[in-house]
Design a protein around this motif. Structure first.
Motif, PDB file in Angstrom:
ATOM      1  N   ARG A   3       0.856  -1.336   0.301  1.00 31.02           N
ATOM      2  CA  ARG A   3       0.011   0.099  -0.132  1.00 31.02           C
ATOM      3  C   ARG A   3       0.673   1.291   0.211  1.00 31.02           C
ATOM      4  N   VAL A  22      -0.061  10.095  -1.657  1.00 29.80           N
ATOM      5  CA  VAL A  22      -1.405  10.543  -2.054  1.00 29.80           C
ATOM      6  C   VAL A  22      -2.577  10.472  -0.972  1.00 29.80           C
ATOM      7  N   TRP A  23      -2.807  11.829  -0.499  1.00 28.21           N
ATOM      8  CA  TRP A  23      -3.935  11.752   0.504  1.00 28.21           C
ATOM      9  C   TRP A  23      -4.947  12.785   0.103  1.00 28.21           C
ATOM     10  N   ASN A  24      -6.089  11.987  -0.181  1.00 28.24           N
ATOM     11  CA  ASN A  24      -7.413  12.648  -0.882  1.00 28.24           C
ATOM     12  C   ASN A  24      -8.390  12.463   0.230  1.00 28.24           C
ATOM     13  N   CYS A  53      -4.670   8.524   5.792  1.00 30.64           N
ATOM     14  CA  CYS A  53      -3.489   8.916   5.110  1.00 30.64           C
ATOM     15  C   CYS A  53      -2.422   7.854   5.326  1.00 30.64           C
ATOM     16  N   SER A  54      -2.177   6.978   4.514  1.00 29.02           N
ATOM     17  CA  SER A  54      -1.053   5.656   4.584  1.00 29.02           C
ATOM     18  C   SER A  54       0.224   6.471   4.886  1.00 29.02           C
ATOM     19  N   TRP A  94      -6.738   5.064  13.624  1.00 30.02           N
ATOM     20  CA  TRP A  94      -6.597   3.789  12.818  1.00 30.02           C
ATOM     21  C   TRP A  94      -6.678   2.737  13.441  1.00 30.02           C
ATOM     22  N   MET A 117      -3.946  -4.132   8.121  1.00 32.41           N
ATOM     23  CA  MET A 117      -3.221  -3.190   7.547  1.00 32.41           C
ATOM     24  C   MET A 117      -2.887  -2.140   8.429  1.00 32.41           C
ATOM     25  N   SER A 122      -2.259   4.353   8.715  1.00 35.49           N
ATOM     26  CA  SER A 122      -3.264   5.144   7.925  1.00 35.49           C
ATOM     27  C   SER A 122      -4.049   5.936   8.808  1.00 35.49           C
ATOM     28  N   THR A 147      -9.209  -6.044   4.932  1.00 37.68           N
ATOM     29  CA  THR A 147      -9.336  -4.463   4.979  1.00 37.68           C
ATOM     30  C   THR A 147      -8.825  -3.806   3.801  1.00 37.68           C
ATOM     31  N   ARG A 159     -11.109  -3.035   0.910  1.00 36.68           N
ATOM     32  CA  ARG A 159     -12.252  -1.907   0.803  1.00 36.68           C
ATOM     33  C   ARG A 159     -11.510  -0.723   0.303  1.00 36.68           C
ATOM     34  N   GLN A 160     -12.000  -0.430  -1.002  1.00 38.51           N
ATOM     35  CA  GLN A 160     -11.608   0.770  -2.095  1.00 38.51           C
ATOM     36  C   GLN A 160     -12.603   1.562  -2.518  1.00 38.51           C
ATOM     37  N   GLY A 183     -15.979   3.515  -3.967  1.00 36.25           N
ATOM     38  CA  GLY A 183     -16.818   3.090  -4.895  1.00 36.25           C
ATOM     39  C   GLY A 183     -16.850   1.862  -5.829  1.00 36.25           C
ATOM     40  N   PRO A 184     -16.854   0.589  -5.284  1.00 35.16           N
ATOM     41  CA  PRO A 184     -16.810  -0.509  -6.270  1.00 35.16           C
ATOM     42  C   PRO A 184     -18.044  -0.612  -6.932  1.00 35.16           C
ATOM     43  N   ASP A 185     -18.805  -0.365  -6.513  1.00 35.17           N
ATOM     44  CA  ASP A 185     -20.426  -0.460  -7.124  1.00 35.17           C
ATOM     45  C   ASP A 185     -20.434   0.532  -8.536  1.00 35.17           C
ATOM     46  N   ARG A 186     -19.719   1.873  -8.351  1.00 37.51           N
ATOM     47  CA  ARG A 186     -19.751   2.637  -9.290  1.00 37.51           C
ATOM     48  C   ARG A 186     -18.670   2.329 -10.394  1.00 37.51           C
TER      49      ARG A 186
HETATM   50  C1  LIG Z   1      -5.316   0.299   4.484  1.00 32.27           C
HETATM   51  C2  LIG Z   1      -5.974   1.635   3.632  1.00 32.27           C
HETATM   52  C3  LIG Z   1      -5.189   2.664   3.450  1.00 32.27           C
HETATM   53  C4  LIG Z   1      -5.713   3.894   2.699  1.00 32.27           C
HETATM   54  N1  LIG Z   1      -4.944   4.795   2.368  1.00 32.27           N
HETATM   55  C5  LIG Z   1      -5.350   5.879   1.988  1.00 32.27           C
HETATM   56  C6  LIG Z   1      -4.249   6.923   1.512  1.00 32.27           C
HETATM   57  O1  LIG Z   1      -3.217   6.934   1.648  1.00 32.27           O
HETATM   58  N2  LIG Z   1      -5.044   8.199   0.920  1.00 32.27           N
HETATM   59  C7  LIG Z   1      -6.319   8.418   0.727  1.00 32.27           C
HETATM   60  O2  LIG Z   1      -6.484   9.246  -0.023  1.00 32.27           O
HETATM   61  N3  LIG Z   1      -7.109   7.099   0.850  1.00 32.27           N
HETATM   62  C8  LIG Z   1      -6.603   6.214   1.721  1.00 32.27           C
HETATM   63  N4  LIG Z   1      -7.589   5.056   2.041  1.00 32.27           N
HETATM   64  C9  LIG Z   1      -8.966   5.282   1.721  1.00 32.27           C
HETATM   65  C10 LIG Z   1      -9.486   4.823   0.520  1.00 32.27           C
HETATM   66  O3  LIG Z   1      -9.002   5.462  -0.768  1.00 32.27           O
HETATM   67  C11 LIG Z   1     -10.935   4.730   0.123  1.00 32.27           C
HETATM   68  O4  LIG Z   1     -11.476   6.127   0.474  1.00 32.27           O
HETATM   69  C12 LIG Z   1     -11.625   3.854   1.230  1.00 32.27           C
HETATM   70  O5  LIG Z   1     -11.015   2.559   1.551  1.00 32.27           O
HETATM   71  C13 LIG Z   1     -12.970   3.673   0.873  1.00 32.27           C
HETATM   72  O6  LIG Z   1     -13.621   2.471   1.671  1.00 32.27           O
HETATM   73  P1  LIG Z   1     -15.091   2.432   1.563  1.00 32.27           P
HETATM   74  O7  LIG Z   1     -15.437   0.790   1.519  1.00 32.27           O
HETATM   75  O8  LIG Z   1     -15.568   3.055   2.912  1.00 32.27           O
HETATM   76  O9  LIG Z   1     -15.561   2.878   0.273  1.00 32.27           O
HETATM   77  P2  LIG Z   1     -16.948   3.481  -0.299  1.00 32.27           P
HETATM   78  O10 LIG Z   1     -16.808   4.241  -1.665  1.00 32.27           O
HETATM   79  O11 LIG Z   1     -17.701   4.428   0.525  1.00 32.27           O
HETATM   80  O12 LIG Z   1     -17.674   2.219  -0.490  1.00 32.27           O
HETATM   81  C14 LIG Z   1     -18.582   1.645   0.440  1.00 32.27           C
HETATM   82  C15 LIG Z   1     -19.890   1.031   0.107  1.00 32.27           C
HETATM   83  O13 LIG Z   1     -20.592   2.011  -0.258  1.00 32.27           O
HETATM   84  C16 LIG Z   1     -21.227   2.146  -1.738  1.00 32.27           C
HETATM   85  N5  LIG Z   1     -20.941   3.587  -2.274  1.00 32.27           N
HETATM   86  C17 LIG Z   1     -19.977   4.362  -2.438  1.00 32.27           C
HETATM   87  N6  LIG Z   1     -20.627   5.584  -2.730  1.00 32.27           N
HETATM   88  C18 LIG Z   1     -21.846   5.647  -2.441  1.00 32.27           C
HETATM   89  C19 LIG Z   1     -22.869   6.405  -2.860  1.00 32.27           C
HETATM   90  N7  LIG Z   1     -22.763   7.647  -3.157  1.00 32.27           N
HETATM   91  N8  LIG Z   1     -24.321   6.065  -2.503  1.00 32.27           N
HETATM   92  C20 LIG Z   1     -24.420   4.807  -2.175  1.00 32.27           C
HETATM   93  N9  LIG Z   1     -23.638   3.893  -2.267  1.00 32.27           N
HETATM   94  C21 LIG Z   1     -22.432   4.279  -2.210  1.00 32.27           C
HETATM   95  C22 LIG Z   1     -19.778   1.282  -2.257  1.00 32.27           C
HETATM   96  O14 LIG Z   1     -19.969   0.946  -3.542  1.00 32.27           O
HETATM   97  C23 LIG Z   1     -19.536   0.209  -1.398  1.00 32.27           C
HETATM   98  O15 LIG Z   1     -20.663  -0.721  -1.527  1.00 32.27           O
HETATM   99  C24 LIG Z   1      -7.005   3.872   2.402  1.00 32.27           C
HETATM  100  C25 LIG Z   1      -7.992   2.924   2.764  1.00 32.27           C
HETATM  101  C26 LIG Z   1      -7.314   1.698   3.321  1.00 32.27           C
HETATM  102  C27 LIG Z   1      -8.253   0.597   3.768  1.00 32.27           C
END
Ligand SMILES: Cc1cc2nc3c(=O)[nH]c(=O)nc-3n(C[C@H](O)[C@H](O)[C@H](O)COP(=O)(O)OP(=O)(O)OC[C@H]3O[C@@H](n4cnc5c(N)ncnc54)[C@H](O)[C@@H]3O)c2cc1C
Length: 384
Positions: free
Chosen positions: A95, A131-133, A160-161, A199, A204, A209, A354, A357-358, A360-363
């Motif tokens: 990561r 990259v921290w978004n 923020c990793s 965190w 992870m 992070s 863990t 989980r990235q 917008g998977p559905d999108r």
């Molecule tokens: C180990 C780790 C390290 C990370 N490090 C960083 C980093 O260095 N920098 C950084 O910027 N980020 C980092 N992240 C954050 C990462 O980029 C994602 O933002 C985060 O993992 C999103 O996970 P989520 O499952 O909550 O995603 P979501 O997109 O919230 O998805 C969760 C569920 O909701 C659904 N969903 C999403 N949007 C909508 C919507 N509008 N309406 C309805 N349903 C929706 C999805 O399809 C999915 O089913 C890290 C995450 C992890 C796990």
């Protein structure tokens, strides 16, 4: 006595055979991964070892002292292998290195000559980028205000990793509510502005992070990289998802390795049902690798466009599915030990679940389906 044994010293990086050098480091990195599995941990020696074999500078073009690993189309296959191999040894390290590569790509693509040269100097010196978004839910996004001689930041980022360890953070910040975000390259000292208390993820843990508070930070104008919206430039923004899929594919391989070891050790591999599970798990590892490699080729092609984005959308979901299937197979095949420390499958499964989980998977899947629906080509020719 430290639980963490020293890594073997890196071979001299005269010839940039990064993959061979990386393969030499991996057993040591994998052996340390269990000791790193603790709240607040960070694989500092492992990052230094990657620097020692030239992997922090490798994404730079040759003119800036690298060899285009991940920034030139011909570097795609090697980058994919490197991400997968590092992910196999340690998902948190995978990561962190993936974030470093992403940040350098963005600076190289959108920065001016001076900014590119400065980033290259820092990468060659072993400074880790990220990259921290991600913003905190319910809080206003990170803001950017103009002031005399530069800009000031207000707000914070979460997830923020490498928080507290990354020395060059590329963050997104809003200057005007109606305008797309700016990229700001923030120099940080080790330990500065980071809060890892939130965190609390099950896996992870060694990716550190955490949250980073930027309020009050003043930077020169030269910290702004590219035009507004640079971060989300298509196709790289969505197509870049192949890189985390490659790291995840490495995690699937590690899990299947732990499953195979377990069956061998207990002499249970000859049981037909266990053999079937191992075969299916091996299929999932191979499927994840093939998808990641195919996505890398399409995303990094010089003419990558909408079709590459759609393909990567399919690939990331296919890798996620392969991983979830492998997790279920490993749990069933190993049984309770898969939930007991220090069984390697226990830690790898937590890290992998863990890291799956990235955003917008559905999108991503819906976007790929829309491309398939609209494309004139026969389904079998869609991705040629
Ligand atoms: C180990 C780790 C390290 C990370 N490090 C960083 C980093 O260095 N920098 C950084 O910027 N980020 C980092 N992240 C954050 C990462 O980029 C994602 O933002 C985060 O993992 C999103 O996970 P989520 O499952 O909550 O995603 P979501 O997109 O919230 O998805 C969760 C569920 O909701 C659904 N969903 C999403 N949007 C909508 C919507 N509008 N309406 C309805 N349903 C929706 C999805 O399809 C999915 O089913 C890290 C995450 C992890 C796990």
């Amino acid at each position: 006595m430290s639980l963490i044994r020293p890594l073997p010293s890196a071979p001299p990086a005269a010839a940039p055979d990064h993959l061979a050098a990386l393969r030499g480091l991996l057993p040591g990195i994998a052996a340390r991964a269990a000791a790193r599995d603790a709240d607040g941990a960070f694989p500092a020696e492992e990052v230094a070892a990657l620097h020692g074999i030239g992997l922090l500078a490798a994404p730079l073009p040759a003119a800036l002292g690298g060899d285009g690993l991940g920034t030139a189309p011909e570097g795609a296959a090697a980058l994919c292998t490197a991400l997968r191999l590092i992910g196999r040894a340690s998902l948190p390290l995978g990561r962190l290195w993936e974030g470093h590569v992403n940040a350098l790509r963005l600076v190289l693509a959108h920065g001016d000559a001076g900014q590119r040269a400065a980033a290259a100097r820092d990468a060659r010196a072993g400074r880790l980028f990220a990259v921290w978004n991600t913003g905190a839910p319910g809080e206003p996004p990170l803001r950017l205000e103009r002031g005399p001689g530069g800009v000031r930041l207000l707000g914070r980022k979460v997830l923020c990793s490498g928080a507290g360890h990354v020395e060059r953070a590329l963050v997104t910040a809003i200057e005007d509510a109606d305008a797309p975000a700016r990229l700001v390259l923030v120099p940080l000292a080790v330990g500065e502005r980071a809060d890892l208390s939130g965190w609390t993820a099950q896996g992870m843990r060694a990716s550190a992070s955490g949250a980073v508070e930027f309020t009050g930070l003043a930077l020169p104008e030269a910290a702004l990289i590219g035009k507004p919206g640079a971060y989300e430039t298509p196709p790289d923004f969505a197509a870049g998802a192949w890189r985390f899929a490659a790291v995840q594919a490495g995690g699937v391989e590690a899990l299947v390795e732990a499953l195979r070891d377990h069956l061998r050790r207990l002499g249970r591999g000859g049981d037909p049902i266990q053999a079937m599970r191992l075969g299916e798990a091996a299929m999932q590892a191979e499927a994840a690798r093939l998808w990641a490699e195919a996505a890398a080729q399409r995303a990094e092609a010089a003419d990558a466009g909408d079709a590459a984005v759609a393909f990567v959308g399919l690939a990331r979901i296919a890798v996620e599915r392969a991983a979830m299937e492998a997790l279920a197979l490993a749990e069933r095949a190993i049984g309770l030990p898969a939930f007991l420390r220090p069984h390697p499958a226990e830690r790898i499964a937590r890290d992998l679940s863990t890291y799956l989980r990235q955003p917008g998977p559905d999108r991503a899947l819906a976007g790929a389906a829309a491309h398939v629906l609209a494309a004139p080509a026969a389904v079998g020719d869609l991705w040629r």
